[in-house]
Enzyme design. Structure first.
Site: not given
Length: 488
Positions: A192, A125
């Site tokens: 994250e 991400d």
């Protein structure tokens, strides 16, 4: 006169003794060599193919927003499908568990499953583009442009480069019929950038619930720092063994409301401003000790004689060293818990006195401190009953992983084999990573095996994020060497 002469002679003798000790300690203050090993496996990364694959990964906008409800699930599904299509050998040879739909946990069966396993991790991400900065990018942030040996776009450094390098490495090793000594897990996490609740935190729970013993883990953190460490002409590979904790608080000041034409002596805004200044001007106590001292001493062993003299004799020069390190933002962050006022709110109109005013302050907690100790420090520093303190978010600093075990040594050896004459040292990650969860169950190391220079640093969460293709090749060579070692 005789007494004065004796006193002067005694002083000279003391100074000579001190000088002798200082020089002797400096001469003995030298680095230890990093062992290298013969190549146990030979692979030939294809730089053009690696660059193309990273470009493709960047073109899929797997953006994490603070509001998880805004996540574009289609992009995350597309990225999973892209991984399966691009790396078929990995999906065929390794078993795959999906955690919360979008985090991928691969397991590579080793020759000796009874040995503790090893975990490699990276997140796919990325953060959004800062609104209004789109025109400042030399190439569109999600175009994945490859130009002059550089791959451009969001995720090039943080952290799709590691995702691609790991997949490329496993692919090369599988094609070479390599089988690891023990089980290797590879986690590709999807959140994250927004706290890791469904990713790394869930992966950690998975390991706990299945009683999987890990020898160590390796995730993002520092890089091979090129020109980023003041005073060091050599590149520095900081293999970080801990990371700071997090504390976000609100300071809330109460005051009398009313019209701004008749303000009282102290308004909610002025009370709040005074509190902010107190907190900002009184840093949380810190200093050169523990992990920070170890890191700076390891680096200083490679410096010129005058700098080696300072660090070889911290018993004499520590205040001078601390003042010098603390003068830079990065250095200061290594020494203490940092304080950063970030947000303010008050009146809804320019001529209205607010009944309350609020400031948000973010602390990055040094391993020597705790959430409670920082809150106590804030309260004592402000010392004003008109200010209330509200905790918004907090997490403890991680444990400090062992820098003497075989896992750290293997990471250091692989780094030296790929990057040559670099300074290798344990260090501290000053931001949050997935490893804060992995450190609950194993020794967790934080290191991206790519070269990083000052001109590339601003790309992190900023504009013109990019990475050199050569750094990607170095990363693949690093991971293949590390996976091929006996990682006990």
């Amino acid at each position: 006169m005789t007494i004065i002469k004796k006193g002067l002679l005694g002083l000279v003798a003391i100074l000579l003794i001190i000088a002798t000790i200082v020089i002797a300690r400096t001469l003995a203050f030298t680095p230890e060599p990093i062992a290298t090993e013969p190549k146990t496996i030979s692979v030939s990364p294809d730089s053009d193919l690696i660059a193309e694959h990273l470009s493709q990964a960047i073109q899929i906008p797997t953006i994490s927003n603070d509001n998880a409800a805004l996540r574009d699930d289609a992009s995350f599904r597309q990225f999973k499908a892209w991984l399966a299509t691009t790396y078929p050998e990995v999906h065929q040879k390794l078993s795959l568990t999906y955690i919360n739909d979008y985090t991928l946990l691969f397991k590579w069966q080793g020759k000796t499953p009874s040995k503790p396993s090893v975990l490699f991790s990276a997140h796919y991400d990325v953060v959004p583009i800062n609104p209004g900065t789109e025109s400042q990018w030399q190439h569109p942030p999600f175009a994945g442009v490859i130009a002059n040996g550089i791959v451009w776009g969001r995720g090039a450094l943080d952290d799709k480069s590691a995702v691609v390098a790991l997949m490329e490495s496993v692919t090369l090793l599988v094609k070479d019929t390599f089988i690891p000594e023990q089980d290797i897990y590879i986690a590709l996490t999807h959140d994250e950038e927004i706290g890791s609740k469904e990713g790394a935190q869930a992966v950690t729970t998975f390991f706990k619930e299945h009683n999987i013993l890990l020898a160590w883990s390796l995730d993002e953190g520092s890089f091979v720092l090129d020109g980023l460490v003041p005073g060091s002409e050599k590149r520095v590979a900081s293999i970080n063994v801990a990371e700071k904790g997090l504390l976000t608080i609100e300071l809330i000041a109460q005051g009398e409301g009313g019209h701004s034409s008749m303000p009282p002596q102290d308004t909610a805004v002025s009370i709040l401003a005074e509190a902010i200044v107190k907190v900002k001007n009184s840093p949380v106590p810190g200093g050169l000790e523990g992990l920070g001292e170890q890191m700076y001493k390891n680096i200083a062993k490679h410096m010129d004689f005058s700098k080696r003299m300072l660090f070889a004799n911290t018993w004499l020069f520590k205040p001078l060293i601390e003042a010098s390190i603390a003068s830079s933002p990065v250095g200061n962050a290594m020494l203490r818990t940092t304080t950063a006022p970030t947000m303010l709110s008050g009146s809804v109109k320019s001529n209205v006195l607010p009944i309350s005013a609020t400031a948000t302050i973010n602390f990055r907690i040094h391993p020597r401190d705790t959430v409670d100790s920082v809150l106590s420090w804030v309260e004592n520093t402000i010392n004003d009953p008109r200010i209330s303190i509200k905790t918004i978010q907090s997490s403890l600093p991680s444990t400090i992983s062992d820098s003497e075990n075989q896992g750290f040594k293997n990471i250091a050896t692989a780094t030296s084999e790929v990057h040559g004459d670099v300074i290798i040292t344990p260090g501290l990650t000053i931001a949050a990573t997935d490893s804060r969860f992995y450190s609950e169950i194993t020794n967790s190391y934080r290191f991206n095996p790519m070269n990083l220079t000052p001109e590339y640093l601003s790309g992190f969460h900023g504009t013109n994020e990019r990475i050199e293709v050569k750094s990607m090749v170095d990363a693949v060579n690093f991971y293949t060497r590390l996976m091929a070692k006996n990682n006990e």
